[in-house]
Design a protein around this motif. Structure first.
Motif, short mmCIF file in Angstrom:
data_model
loop_
_atom_site.label_atom_id
_atom_site.label_comp_id
_atom_site.label_asym_id
_atom_site.label_seq_id
_atom_site.Cartn_x
_atom_site.Cartn_y
_atom_site.Cartn_z
N VAL A 282 0.84 -1.19 0.00
CA VAL A 282 0.00 0.00 0.00
C VAL A 282 0.88 1.25 0.00
CG1 VAL A 282 -1.65 1.36 1.35
CG2 VAL A 282 -2.00 -1.10 1.07
N ALA A 283 1.92 1.26 0.82
CA ALA A 283 2.81 2.41 0.89
C ALA A 283 3.44 2.71 -0.47
CB ALA A 283 3.89 2.18 1.94
N VAL A 284 3.84 1.68 -1.18
CA VAL A 284 4.42 1.88 -2.51
C VAL A 284 3.37 2.42 -3.47
CG1 VAL A 284 5.43 0.69 -4.49
CG2 VAL A 284 6.21 0.13 -2.18
N LEU A 285 2.18 1.86 -3.43
CA LEU A 285 1.12 2.29 -4.35
C LEU A 285 0.70 3.74 -4.09
CD1 LEU A 285 -1.06 -0.95 -4.33
CD2 LEU A 285 0.19 -0.04 -6.30
N VAL A 286 0.59 4.11 -2.83
CA VAL A 286 0.14 5.46 -2.49
C VAL A 286 1.26 6.47 -2.73
CG1 VAL A 286 -0.67 6.93 -0.61
CG2 VAL A 286 -1.61 4.65 -0.89
N GLY A 287 2.50 6.06 -2.47
CA GLY A 287 3.64 6.92 -2.75
C GLY A 287 3.92 7.98 -1.71
N PRO B 8 5.71 9.13 1.77
CA PRO B 8 6.79 8.68 2.64
C PRO B 8 6.28 8.32 4.03
CG PRO B 8 6.93 11.04 2.29
CD PRO B 8 5.88 10.54 1.35
N VAL B 9 6.94 7.36 4.65
CA VAL B 9 6.61 6.93 6.01
C VAL B 9 7.37 7.80 7.00
CG1 VAL B 9 6.74 5.03 7.67
CG2 VAL B 9 6.08 4.59 5.29
N GLY B 10 6.67 8.34 7.99
CA GLY B 10 7.32 9.20 8.97
C GLY B 10 7.38 8.62 10.35
N ALA B 11 6.55 7.61 10.62
CA ALA B 11 6.51 7.03 11.96
C ALA B 11 5.89 5.63 11.87
CB ALA B 11 5.70 7.91 12.91
N HIS C 242 13.12 8.43 12.85
CA HIS C 242 11.89 7.65 12.88
C HIS C 242 11.29 7.67 14.29
CE1 HIS C 242 12.61 4.98 9.08
NE2 HIS C 242 12.02 6.12 8.79
N ILE C 243 9.98 7.73 14.35
CA ILE C 243 9.25 7.70 15.62
C ILE C 243 8.44 6.42 15.67
CG2 ILE C 243 7.44 8.84 17.01
CD1 ILE C 243 8.22 11.46 15.61
N GLY D 204 2.77 -0.94 12.37
CA GLY D 204 1.95 -0.26 11.38
C GLY D 204 2.67 0.97 10.88
N LEU D 205 2.57 1.25 9.60
CA LEU D 205 3.21 2.41 8.99
C LEU D 205 2.32 3.64 9.16
CD1 LEU D 205 4.34 0.79 5.60
CD2 LEU D 205 5.46 0.68 7.84
N ILE D 206 2.94 4.79 9.41
CA ILE D 206 2.23 6.07 9.56
C ILE D 206 2.82 7.05 8.55
CG2 ILE D 206 1.56 7.93 11.12
CD1 ILE D 206 2.05 6.02 13.46
N GLU D 207 1.97 7.59 7.68
CA GLU D 207 2.45 8.52 6.66
C GLU D 207 3.02 9.78 7.29
OE1 GLU D 207 -0.82 9.27 4.07
OE2 GLU D 207 -0.89 7.23 3.27
#
Length: 247
Positions: free
Chosen positions: A43-48, A50-53, A212-213, A67-70
């Motif tokens: 999903v992160a790749v598709l949405v594009g 960046p992950v911040g936390a 990273h947080i 879990g990834l947080i944008e």
């Protein structure tokens, strides 16, 4: 899940994120934590974005999760968040950690002592919302695939020297619209807040990066608020985080 099923789930969740719409369920429920994480990553790749936390859990009797947080949804306190960005309006008062240096992946697990020397501590509010119409009705592994039904993170001040604090026994106050809802000592679900940071460093294939947080579990349960509500979580010795939901 087959490769095609994982990809279909990721496309469905990515489309929901981009459009701001909600879905009822995934076509197939993940059968493992690894599959839930794989869907998140796709999903992160598709949405594009960046992950911040991250959010991370390290239950003593179960496999750790993250879990990834944008990055665009990580906001400094006092913060405003539009209802459209987090329509379920769930909040969790938590303690989080910011990594102060890179911790690359390695064969030997990082220890608690190593992680403690490489993080600052922050009071945070995790914003809980989902691409699912009724997120709590979905199986845990579907929730995991949707980044643990996370919508964002509001971060308070950082404390670099926290060696004098007993993190598991901090006094925590949770306030909504000026009324104290919770005021107690302790309350972390495993009484070990830093365990989530340790788990994250050891589960990420590429390790973690400075800056990273990671937030590590709710001290407040999961209350759901209303448009216009103002929420504050305060940890004695750390400070507070605040969010207002704009209608």
């Amino acid at each position: 899940m087959t490769e095609a099923e994982i990809e279909a789930a990721a496309v469905l969740l990515a489309d929901a994120r981009r459009s701001g719409t909600q879905i009822d369920r995934l076509p197939v429920t993940p059968s493992s934590v690894a599959e839930g994480h794989e869907i998140q990553d796709r999903v992160a790749v598709l949405v594009g974005e960046p992950v911040g936390a991250f959010k991370a859990g390290a239950p003593p009797d179960a496999e750790p999760t993250r879990g990834l947080i944008e990055a665009r949804m990580v906001r400094a306190s006092p913060a405003h968040m539009a209802v459209a960005e987090a329509p379920h309006l769930g909040v969790e008062g938590e303690t989080a950690f910011r990594f102060t240096r890179d911790l690359p992946a390695r064969s030997a697990p990082y220890t608690c002592e190593e992680i403690a020397s490489a993080v600052t501590v922050l009071p945070v509010i995790e914003i809980v919302s989902s691409r699912f119409r009724e997120p709590l009705s979905r199986p845990k592994l579907e929730q995991l695939a949707d980044c643990g039904i996370n919508a964002g993170l509001v971060i308070g001040p950082e404390t670099a020297d926290w060696s004098h604090l007993d993190l598991a026994r901090l006094r925590m106050t949770f306030i909504v619209n000026g009324e104290v809802q919770i005021d107690r000592e302790g309350g972390h679900p495993t009484n070990d807040p830093i365990a989530g940071a340790v788990a994250l460093a050891n589960m990420m294939p590429g390790g973690v990066k400075a800056g990273h947080i990671v937030t590590t579990g709710s001290w407040t349960g999961l209350p759901f608020l209303q448009p216009g509500d103002r929420c504050v979580v305060r940890f004695e010795g750390l400070g507070e985080a605040e969010v207002v939901f704009d209608g």
